[in-house]
Design a protein around this motif. Structure first.
Motif, PDB file in Angstrom:
ATOM      1  N   PHE A 107       5.327   9.560   1.145  1.00  0.00           N
ATOM      2  CA  PHE A 107       5.827   8.897   2.352  1.00  0.00           C
ATOM      3  C   PHE A 107       4.872   7.818   2.844  1.00  0.00           C
ATOM      4  O   PHE A 107       4.955   7.371   3.982  1.00  0.00           O
ATOM      5  CB  PHE A 107       6.081   9.903   3.472  1.00  0.00           C
ATOM      6  N   LYS A 108       3.969   7.373   1.988  1.00  0.00           N
ATOM      7  CA  LYS A 108       2.974   6.372   2.381  1.00  0.00           C
ATOM      8  C   LYS A 108       3.525   4.973   2.120  1.00  0.00           C
ATOM      9  O   LYS A 108       3.951   4.648   1.018  1.00  0.00           O
ATOM     10  CB  LYS A 108       1.689   6.582   1.591  1.00  0.00           C
ATOM     11  N   ASN A 109       3.537   4.149   3.180  1.00  0.00           N
ATOM     12  CA  ASN A 109       4.064   2.790   3.100  1.00  0.00           C
ATOM     13  C   ASN A 109       2.998   1.767   3.445  1.00  0.00           C
ATOM     14  O   ASN A 109       2.162   1.998   4.321  1.00  0.00           O
ATOM     15  CB  ASN A 109       5.222   2.628   4.089  1.00  0.00           C
ATOM     16  N   VAL A 140       1.297   3.192   6.935  1.00  0.00           N
ATOM     17  CA  VAL A 140       2.051   4.154   7.730  1.00  0.00           C
ATOM     18  C   VAL A 140       2.334   5.341   6.815  1.00  0.00           C
ATOM     19  O   VAL A 140       2.719   5.164   5.656  1.00  0.00           O
ATOM     20  CB  VAL A 140       3.358   3.533   8.282  1.00  0.00           C
ATOM     21  N   ASP A 141       2.118   6.527   7.315  1.00  0.00           N
ATOM     22  CA  ASP A 141       2.265   7.743   6.514  1.00  0.00           C
ATOM     23  C   ASP A 141       2.858   8.823   7.415  1.00  0.00           C
ATOM     24  O   ASP A 141       3.163   8.569   8.573  1.00  0.00           O
ATOM     25  CB  ASP A 141       0.881   8.163   5.984  1.00  0.00           C
ATOM     26  N   GLU A 142       3.023   9.991   6.899  1.00  0.00           N
ATOM     27  CA  GLU A 142       3.470  11.141   7.671  1.00  0.00           C
ATOM     28  C   GLU A 142       2.383  12.208   7.626  1.00  0.00           C
ATOM     29  O   GLU A 142       1.599  12.266   6.676  1.00  0.00           O
ATOM     30  CB  GLU A 142       4.773  11.715   7.092  1.00  0.00           C
ATOM     31  N   PRO A 189      -1.040   6.815  10.931  1.00  0.00           N
ATOM     32  CA  PRO A 189       0.010   7.218  11.866  1.00  0.00           C
ATOM     33  C   PRO A 189       1.386   7.181  11.199  1.00  0.00           C
ATOM     34  O   PRO A 189       1.611   6.412  10.265  1.00  0.00           O
ATOM     35  CB  PRO A 189      -0.066   6.151  12.967  1.00  0.00           C
ATOM     36  N   ASN A 190       2.309   8.019  11.712  1.00  0.00           N
ATOM     37  CA  ASN A 190       3.668   7.985  11.186  1.00  0.00           C
ATOM     38  C   ASN A 190       4.463   6.905  11.921  1.00  0.00           C
ATOM     39  O   ASN A 190       3.979   6.313  12.885  1.00  0.00           O
ATOM     40  CB  ASN A 190       4.316   9.371  11.217  1.00  0.00           C
ATOM     41  N   PRO A 191       5.680   6.599  11.465  1.00  0.00           N
ATOM     42  CA  PRO A 191       6.443   5.515  12.090  1.00  0.00           C
ATOM     43  C   PRO A 191       6.657   5.679  13.593  1.00  0.00           C
ATOM     44  O   PRO A 191       6.541   4.706  14.349  1.00  0.00           O
ATOM     45  CB  PRO A 191       7.775   5.540  11.330  1.00  0.00           C
TER      46      PRO A 191
END
Length: 178
Positions: free
Chosen positions: A45-47, A59-61, A72-74
């Motif tokens: 989930f890493k963008n 941005v990650d979860e 940080p997450n979205p």
């Protein structure tokens, strides 16, 4: 929350530049600027997110949402964007009002229901998604009265583009390119 060193005097913004920006806005009230970003999934989930010519913003979860916990997450990014926008608005309006700021901190709390799990969990069609409430706590030290600070906070919040993104319905129009 981690304590952060804040200098005793905050670096001011260019008041002449602010006045020029204000006059441009008044002279051209219908001006719309298009903001652009590009998001590239690295994996899991890493963008990596690209804006202008800046280094990518990750941005990650967190692990509880199956991420690597590298950033940080979205939803947290949206919250920190709100905090930064409110901070910019308070600094700009304090400058415009001639109020020197010595300290500005904003703590935000946002309540979100994540049980839909991105559309793979509880997808009751009546479920309200997204952040349902944000509480903002302002710590401000400035050369003015508490009443002036309260007015400053209310005014900056009313005119914050990010706060208005939370407050107002904004259509999101998905288009598959390929």
């Amino acid at each position: 929350m981690t304590e952060v060193y804040i200098p005793s005097c905050l670096r001011p913004i260019d008041s002449t530049g602010l006045k020029n920006l204000s006059e441009q806005g008044k002279a051209n009230p219908e001006t719309i600027k298009t903001l652009k970003s590009k998001t590239v999934l690295e994996g899991q989930f890493k963008n990596l997110n690209y804006i202008r010519g800046l280094d990518p913003i990750i941005v990650d979860e967190p692990p509880g949402l199956l991420g690597e916990d590298t950033a940080p997450n979205p939803s947290e990014m949206a919250l920190l964007s709100l905090g930064s926008c409110l901070s910019v608005g308070i600094q700009a309006n304090a400058t415009a009002r001639g109020i020197p700021l010595h300290k500005l901190e904003i703590e935000l709390e946002g309540d979100i229901n994540i049980t839909a799990v991105w559309g793979t969990g509880d997808i009751d069609p009546n479920k309200l998604l997204g952040v349902r409430e944000v509480r903002a706590f302002f710590t401000i030290e400035a050369d003015c009265s508490k009443e002036e600070l309260e007015d400053l906070v209310q005014h900056a919040t009313k005119w914050s583009p990010v706060a208005n993104t939370y407050i107002n319905k904004v259509p999101v129009k998905p288009h598959l390119v390929s």
